[in-house]
Design a protein around this motif. Structure first.
Motif, PDB file in Angstrom:
ATOM      1  N   LYS A 155     -13.830  -2.002 -12.260  1.00 55.39           N
ATOM      2  CA  LYS A 155     -15.147  -1.428 -12.028  1.00 55.39           C
ATOM      3  C   LYS A 155     -15.039   0.083 -11.886  1.00 55.39           C
ATOM      4  O   LYS A 155     -14.209   0.592 -11.151  1.00 55.39           O
ATOM      5  CB  LYS A 155     -15.769  -2.033 -10.767  1.00 55.39           C
ATOM      6  CG  LYS A 155     -17.199  -1.567 -10.518  1.00 55.39           C
ATOM      7  CD  LYS A 155     -17.768  -2.196  -9.261  1.00 55.39           C
ATOM      8  CE  LYS A 155     -19.201  -1.748  -9.032  1.00 55.39           C
ATOM      9  NZ  LYS A 155     -19.769  -2.297  -7.780  1.00 55.39           N
ATOM     10  N   HIS A 156     -15.878   0.792 -12.594  1.00 58.21           N
ATOM     11  CA  HIS A 156     -15.844   2.245 -12.599  1.00 58.21           C
ATOM     12  C   HIS A 156     -17.220   2.819 -12.288  1.00 58.21           C
ATOM     13  O   HIS A 156     -18.244   2.147 -12.411  1.00 58.21           O
ATOM     14  CB  HIS A 156     -15.411   2.763 -13.981  1.00 58.21           C
ATOM     15  CG  HIS A 156     -13.932   2.791 -14.188  1.00 58.21           C
ATOM     16  ND1 HIS A 156     -13.188   1.650 -14.301  1.00 58.21           N
ATOM     17  CD2 HIS A 156     -13.064   3.831 -14.317  1.00 58.21           C
ATOM     18  CE1 HIS A 156     -11.910   1.988 -14.496  1.00 58.21           C
ATOM     19  NE2 HIS A 156     -11.816   3.301 -14.509  1.00 58.21           N
ATOM     20  N   LEU A 157     -17.192   4.074 -11.928  1.00 51.19           N
ATOM     21  CA  LEU A 157     -18.416   4.855 -11.728  1.00 51.19           C
ATOM     22  C   LEU A 157     -18.289   6.123 -12.553  1.00 51.19           C
ATOM     23  O   LEU A 157     -17.272   6.821 -12.479  1.00 51.19           O
ATOM     24  CB  LEU A 157     -18.585   5.206 -10.247  1.00 51.19           C
ATOM     25  CG  LEU A 157     -19.620   6.293  -9.914  1.00 51.19           C
ATOM     26  CD1 LEU A 157     -21.042   5.764 -10.129  1.00 51.19           C
ATOM     27  CD2 LEU A 157     -19.447   6.780  -8.471  1.00 51.19           C
ATOM     28  N   ILE A 158     -19.306   6.434 -13.340  1.00 49.23           N
ATOM     29  CA  ILE A 158     -19.335   7.704 -14.061  1.00 49.23           C
ATOM     30  C   ILE A 158     -20.524   8.510 -13.554  1.00 49.23           C
ATOM     31  O   ILE A 158     -21.628   7.976 -13.403  1.00 49.23           O
ATOM     32  CB  ILE A 158     -19.422   7.501 -15.591  1.00 49.23           C
ATOM     33  CG1 ILE A 158     -19.360   8.869 -16.305  1.00 49.23           C
ATOM     34  CG2 ILE A 158     -20.660   6.730 -15.994  1.00 49.23           C
ATOM     35  CD1 ILE A 158     -19.145   8.762 -17.799  1.00 49.23           C
ATOM     36  N   LEU A 190     -21.501   1.786 -21.398  1.00 53.78           N
ATOM     37  CA  LEU A 190     -20.806   1.718 -20.117  1.00 53.78           C
ATOM     38  C   LEU A 190     -21.446   0.698 -19.185  1.00 53.78           C
ATOM     39  O   LEU A 190     -20.738  -0.049 -18.488  1.00 53.78           O
ATOM     40  CB  LEU A 190     -20.779   3.093 -19.469  1.00 53.78           C
ATOM     41  CG  LEU A 190     -19.949   4.169 -20.192  1.00 53.78           C
ATOM     42  CD1 LEU A 190     -19.962   5.471 -19.409  1.00 53.78           C
ATOM     43  CD2 LEU A 190     -18.518   3.694 -20.412  1.00 53.78           C
ATOM     44  N   LYS A 191     -22.764   0.634 -19.169  1.00 56.35           N
ATOM     45  CA  LYS A 191     -23.426  -0.335 -18.286  1.00 56.35           C
ATOM     46  C   LYS A 191     -23.130  -1.760 -18.741  1.00 56.35           C
ATOM     47  O   LYS A 191     -22.936  -2.648 -17.912  1.00 56.35           O
ATOM     48  CB  LYS A 191     -24.934  -0.065 -18.248  1.00 56.35           C
ATOM     49  CG  LYS A 191     -25.283   1.206 -17.460  1.00 56.35           C
ATOM     50  CD  LYS A 191     -26.768   1.368 -17.272  1.00 56.35           C
ATOM     51  CE  LYS A 191     -27.342   0.320 -16.336  1.00 56.35           C
ATOM     52  NZ  LYS A 191     -26.834   0.460 -14.947  1.00 56.35           N
ATOM     53  N   TYR A 244     -19.868  -0.559 -15.826  1.00 57.10           N
ATOM     54  CA  TYR A 244     -19.845   0.729 -15.131  1.00 57.10           C
ATOM     55  C   TYR A 244     -21.130   0.939 -14.331  1.00 57.10           C
ATOM     56  O   TYR A 244     -22.202   0.489 -14.731  1.00 57.10           O
ATOM     57  CB  TYR A 244     -19.738   1.879 -16.130  1.00 57.10           C
ATOM     58  CG  TYR A 244     -18.346   2.194 -16.617  1.00 57.10           C
ATOM     59  CD1 TYR A 244     -17.725   3.392 -16.296  1.00 57.10           C
ATOM     60  CD2 TYR A 244     -17.650   1.296 -17.423  1.00 57.10           C
ATOM     61  CE1 TYR A 244     -16.462   3.702 -16.759  1.00 57.10           C
ATOM     62  CE2 TYR A 244     -16.375   1.586 -17.894  1.00 57.10           C
ATOM     63  CZ  TYR A 244     -15.789   2.789 -17.561  1.00 57.10           C
ATOM     64  OH  TYR A 244     -14.536   3.089 -18.020  1.00 57.10           O
ATOM     65  N   GLU A 245     -21.006   1.650 -13.218  1.00 57.57           N
ATOM     66  CA  GLU A 245     -22.153   2.221 -12.532  1.00 57.57           C
ATOM     67  C   GLU A 245     -22.335   3.640 -13.090  1.00 57.57           C
ATOM     68  O   GLU A 245     -21.347   4.353 -13.300  1.00 57.57           O
ATOM     69  CB  GLU A 245     -21.903   2.286 -11.027  1.00 57.57           C
ATOM     70  CG  GLU A 245     -21.629   0.941 -10.379  1.00 57.57           C
ATOM     71  CD  GLU A 245     -22.893   0.163 -10.072  1.00 57.57           C
ATOM     72  OE1 GLU A 245     -23.769   0.717  -9.385  1.00 57.57           O
ATOM     73  OE2 GLU A 245     -22.996  -0.989 -10.530  1.00 57.57           O
ATOM     74  N   CYS A 246     -23.581   4.030 -13.332  1.00 59.30           N
ATOM     75  CA  CYS A 246     -23.850   5.328 -13.961  1.00 59.30           C
ATOM     76  C   CYS A 246     -24.776   6.162 -13.086  1.00 59.30           C
ATOM     77  O   CYS A 246     -25.825   5.684 -12.653  1.00 59.30           O
ATOM     78  CB  CYS A 246     -24.495   5.132 -15.336  1.00 59.30           C
ATOM     79  SG  CYS A 246     -23.464   4.233 -16.516  1.00 59.30           S
ATOM     80  N   GLN A 261     -11.090   5.695  -9.532  1.00 57.79           N
ATOM     81  CA  GLN A 261     -11.746   4.999 -10.628  1.00 57.79           C
ATOM     82  C   GLN A 261     -13.123   5.590 -10.930  1.00 57.79           C
ATOM     83  O   GLN A 261     -13.979   4.920 -11.489  1.00 57.79           O
ATOM     84  CB  GLN A 261     -11.848   3.504 -10.314  1.00 57.79           C
ATOM     85  CG  GLN A 261     -10.502   2.815 -10.335  1.00 57.79           C
ATOM     86  CD  GLN A 261     -10.514   1.380  -9.837  1.00 57.79           C
ATOM     87  OE1 GLN A 261      -9.503   0.870  -9.340  1.00 57.79           O
ATOM     88  NE2 GLN A 261     -11.649   0.718  -9.968  1.00 57.79           N
ATOM     89  N   THR A 262     -13.287   6.853 -10.579  1.00 54.28           N
ATOM     90  CA  THR A 262     -14.523   7.546 -10.921  1.00 54.28           C
ATOM     91  C   THR A 262     -14.271   8.538 -12.049  1.00 54.28           C
ATOM     92  O   THR A 262     -13.169   9.058 -12.204  1.00 54.28           O
ATOM     93  CB  THR A 262     -15.110   8.308  -9.715  1.00 54.28           C
ATOM     94  OG1 THR A 262     -14.176   9.314  -9.289  1.00 54.28           O
ATOM     95  CG2 THR A 262     -15.395   7.353  -8.561  1.00 54.28           C
TER      96      THR A 262
END
Length: 424
Positions: A192-195, A275-276, A280-282, A348-349
């Motif tokens: 799980k990532h955040l951009i 990404l979503k 990913y969280e955006c 992980q961001t």
């Protein structure tokens, strides 16, 4: 050959359905296990490589040499039937595989339009000079730019060699006119990532405050202050308040008009949609204004946002702001807050920006990407992208063009189009 512990097999030939199944089926009758396996198809040609070891639990005391000889004979016959070629190497390859697998690895992503052999050769030479080995090269995209990813071993575990590799790659990338990103390998790339992206001149084209200034008749003066701030020559809060003060008396209805004028950066919708879909969280964080970012959140389906708020009284801009200013430090703090809310470790961001105001955020994130950025930002970010397509950032994250197109299909949207950039 009596001391061989493993057998390396490489089979090459024209690719067609069922080849891999046939070859692996041939191996299934022998007391061997697969300790490494890789398959690549390039221009219709298949290359299948495997490292085999005798399974002594199934055949205790069996002669490895005899088993491997029988495997060679069987594979030779199958290869002839399939009009393919088989090559073999024996030795202690299993130990090398295990060492390579356990060693720290890196991903080196190269992007260019076009990507010329000489440029890629120069990059691979940098890898060799750093004492690293290229274990795999994979094409990620041929549109809108060509990008390839190299998986390398032998450099990440040594800080000095890693520093040398990063420095040489950055210098060579500049010389060759390509973009290069270096990242650690591992399962976290697909976790799980955040951009978090900057807005003005990153997610959207141009600067919102300049669009507002055009409605207020002070565009040139505001643009001069903006450019000084982006180069890091002025304190951001001071420059922002000076620019906002010039908007005093502007009818608030101009904000809605500016929203209609905004153009997304080419590839912005595609990047966010992809990404979503991949989990990913955006988010966005802007030195601009919530009156604009709120519209972006709604229309793009973003998860997080933060920006400054223009003060409006009796339908007019007062020339002031409401609440504390989101400045350079504030962007980094906001990234950390978004990460906590999303439950994503900072490593992980991903942060994306173009100006000096984004530097703290880029350096706080696990991966900081300078997007068509000012020189001071390119020099300090983890990596830079200097093509005008925001969706190329997906390639740096190891996402292929095929995955991007699958996201488009999944969303029942129009095919990813570089020309489809309007906000509305």
């Amino acid at each position: 050959m009596n001391d061989e512990t493993t057998l390396s097999v490489t089979v090459t030939g024209r690719d067609r359905p069922g080849i891999s199944a046939r070859l692996l089926s041939t191996l299934s009758v022998f007391p061997v296990t697969i300790v490494d396996l890789e398959q690549v198809v390039l221009a219709g040609r298949l290359v299948l490589g495997a490292v085999l070891e005798v399974d002594e639990r199934v055949a205790p005391g069996v002669s490895r040499h005899r088993v491997f000889e029988e495997v060679r004979n069987a594979l030779d016959k199958t290869a002839i039937d399939l009009d393919m070629e088989a090559d073999y190497a024996s030795g202690d390859a299993h130990n090398r595989v295990n060492e390579s697998s356990s060693a720290a690895r890196l991903h080196v992503t190269v992007l260019a339009d076009p990507l010329r052999p000489g440029a890629l050769g120069a990059i691979t030479s940098c890898v060799a000079r750093a004492g690293a080995n290229i274990d795999r090269i994979e094409r990620l995209s041929s549109y809108p730019v060509t990008s390839v990813e190299m998986e390398i071993s032998g450099a990440a575990g040594d800080p000095a060699r890693l520093a040398q590799l990063r420095a040489e790659l950055a210098m060579e990338a500049s010389t060759q006119g390509v973009d290069v990103a270096v990242q650690p390998s591992g399962l976290h790339r697909r976790a799980k990532h955040l951009i978090v992206m900057d807005v003005d001149s990153t997610l959207i084209q141009g600067e919102v405050i300049e669009l507002l200034a055009a409605h207020a008749g002070c565009e040139e003066e505001v643009a001069r202050v903006t450019e000084q701030a982006m180069r890091g020559e002025l304190d951001f809060e001071e420059s922002l308040r000076r620019r906002v003060a010039l908007l005093k008396g502007l009818d608030a209805g101009a904000i809605a008009e500016v929203c209609e004028e905004i153009q997304l950066t080419p590839g912005a919708r595609t990047l966010i949609r992809t990404l979503k879909r991949l989990g990913y969280e955006c988010g966005i964080v802007s030195g601009g204004f919530t009156q604009i970012t709120d519209v972006l959140v709604e229309r793009l389906g973003l998860d997080y946002s933060a920006a400054n708020t223009l003060e409006i009284v009796d339908g007019k801009l007062t020339g002031g702001l409401v609440g504390p200013v989101v400045d350079r430090k504030g962007k980094a703090v906001t990234l950390e807050r978004f990460a906590r809310e999303a439950g994503v470790p900072l490593e992980q961001t991903v942060a994306v920006g173009d100006g000096a105001n984004d530097l703290d955020m880029l350096q706080t994130a696990g991966l900081g990407v300078a997007f068509n950025a000012k020189p001071v930002v390119r020099q300090q970010a983890d990596t830079s992208v200097n093509v005008p397509y925001l969706d190329t950032i997906a390639f740096i994250l190891g996402i292929t063009r095929e995955e991007i197109e699958a996201a488009d299909l999944h969303a029942h949207a129009e095919p990813a189009s570089i020309g489809h950039t309007s906000l509305g």
